[in-house]
Design an enzyme around this catalytic site. Structure first.
Site, PDB file in Angstrom:
ATOM      1  N   LYS A 165       0.810  -1.213   0.000  1.00 29.58           N
ATOM      2  CA  LYS A 165       0.000   0.000   0.000  1.00 29.58           C
ATOM      3  C   LYS A 165       0.848   1.270   0.000  1.00 29.58           C
ATOM      4  O   LYS A 165       2.057   1.245   0.235  1.00 29.58           O
ATOM      5  CB  LYS A 165      -0.976  -0.018   1.178  1.00 29.58           C
ATOM      6  CG  LYS A 165      -2.162  -0.934   0.938  1.00 29.58           C
ATOM      7  CD  LYS A 165      -3.303  -0.671   1.895  1.00 29.58           C
ATOM      8  CE  LYS A 165      -4.583  -1.359   1.426  1.00 29.58           C
ATOM      9  NZ  LYS A 165      -5.695  -1.140   2.363  1.00 29.58           N
TER      10      LYS A 165
ATOM     11  N   ARG B  21      -4.667  -9.678   4.445  1.00 24.96           N
ATOM     12  CA  ARG B  21      -5.050  -9.630   3.030  1.00 24.96           C
ATOM     13  C   ARG B  21      -3.796  -9.278   2.230  1.00 24.96           C
ATOM     14  O   ARG B  21      -3.245  -8.183   2.385  1.00 24.96           O
ATOM     15  CB  ARG B  21      -6.158  -8.594   2.819  1.00 24.96           C
ATOM     16  CG  ARG B  21      -6.686  -8.502   1.395  1.00 24.96           C
ATOM     17  CD  ARG B  21      -7.815  -7.492   1.320  1.00 24.96           C
ATOM     18  NE  ARG B  21      -8.355  -7.401  -0.023  1.00 24.96           N
ATOM     19  CZ  ARG B  21      -7.890  -6.593  -0.967  1.00 24.96           C
ATOM     20  NH1 ARG B  21      -6.852  -5.796  -0.711  1.00 24.96           N
ATOM     21  NH2 ARG B  21      -8.441  -6.557  -2.158  1.00 24.96           N
TER      22      ARG B  21
END
Length: 286
Positions: free
Chosen positions: A221, A255
């Site tokens: 991210k 995740r």
């Protein structure tokens, strides 16, 4: 005890959720699993490498081409049904904020609805309750789906995360979603700047203390990229470091894009914490 699909996990058992994007423009893989066969191969590989959950998404999280509910369903529903047929024991999660899509994927065999946009469609939890599937309750800072944060501010980011996610989880249970199938997610990057996401990570124990299982979506991210000043394809080491810290602090579900690497990190942390024996213990014993 966390119960998802046919599986049960105790409180100290780390769980991997593998990302399978059914989009042509995903930020990390750029559409590598948009077509059915590469996507099914990705599921097979992820399960072999230790993923218990596959998370199927039909819409890129960030801004881009408009994808309506009909197109999102076209990308996900048939694929969910095929994954259910080929992999009867895998836990199927679908990343959607729309109740229409949630209804269709549950009919096709989904076990979990992963709402990354924090309840923007309140009917999604009603769908989860009706089908008795799990629910991921995420903090997105009130952001509209597919928007980037702009000058996001919080008096106390973790206090806001707790208020939103716990309220969402309690509402889901009140509607009839099984309590043992509800998770909370701090929503790294969603409605947050990099400092907010770093603070949310180091304060994860406050989420764990609520008693709800904590899911973290850290993989490659922007907060990792900005922290290390690395482009998307060079964020794996930073992601794995953040994963190790999150595991030590008590998060349970991860995740991820890199399943095998994450499995090793989580197993190592679990062994250091005393929750998992070494796979082999020969040194000094011969």
């Amino acid at each position: 005890m966390l119960r998802l699909g046919r599986r049960e996990f105790d409180a100290h058992e780390p769980v991997i959720m593998a990302i399978v994007n059914r989009t042509p423009d995903s930020f990390y893989d750029q559409g590598a699993t948009f077509q059915d066969e590469p996507a099914l191969a990705r599921v097979e590989q992820a399960v072999a490498e230790g993923a218990a959950i596959v998370d199927i998404g039909g819409v890129k999280a960030g801004p881009g081409e408009e994808v309506d509910a009909e197109e999102e369903a076209r990308r996900t529903v048939g694929f969910v049904a095929e994954v259910r047929r080929r992999f009867p024991d895998v836990i199927i999660s679908v990343d959607t904020w729309r109740h229409e899509v949630g209804e269709a994927v549950c009919e096709a065999g989904a076990d979990l609805l992963n709402d990354a946009w924090g309840g923007v469609d309140p009917k999604l939890a009603e769908v989860a309750a009706r089908y008795q599937v799990g629910m991921v309750c995420t903090h997105a800072g009130g952001a509209e789906p597919r928007t980037r944060p702009h000058r996001a501010t919080y008096d106390d980011v973790m206090a806001d995360i707790l208020d939103v996610t716990v309220a969402y989880a309690e509402r889901a249970v009140s509607l009839g979603v099984p309590r043992e199938s509800v998770l909370i997610d701090p929503g790294h990057d969603f409605g947050k700047n990099t400092r907010h996401s770093l603070e949310a990570t180091r304060r994860l124990p406050e989420m764990v203390e609520t008693g709800w299982p904590v899911l973290v979506s850290l993989s490659n991210k922007d907060f990792v990229g900005e922290t290390l000043d690395k482009p998307v394809k060079e964020r794996v080491i930073g992601t794995l470091a953040t994963t190790a810290v999150s595991a030590w602090l008590g998060a349970q579900v991860y995740r991820v894009h890199e399943v095998a690497e994450t499995r090793q990190v989580l197993d190592m942390v679990a062994s250091i914490a005393g929750h998992r024996p070494p796979a082999v213990a020969r040194r000094g014993l011969a």
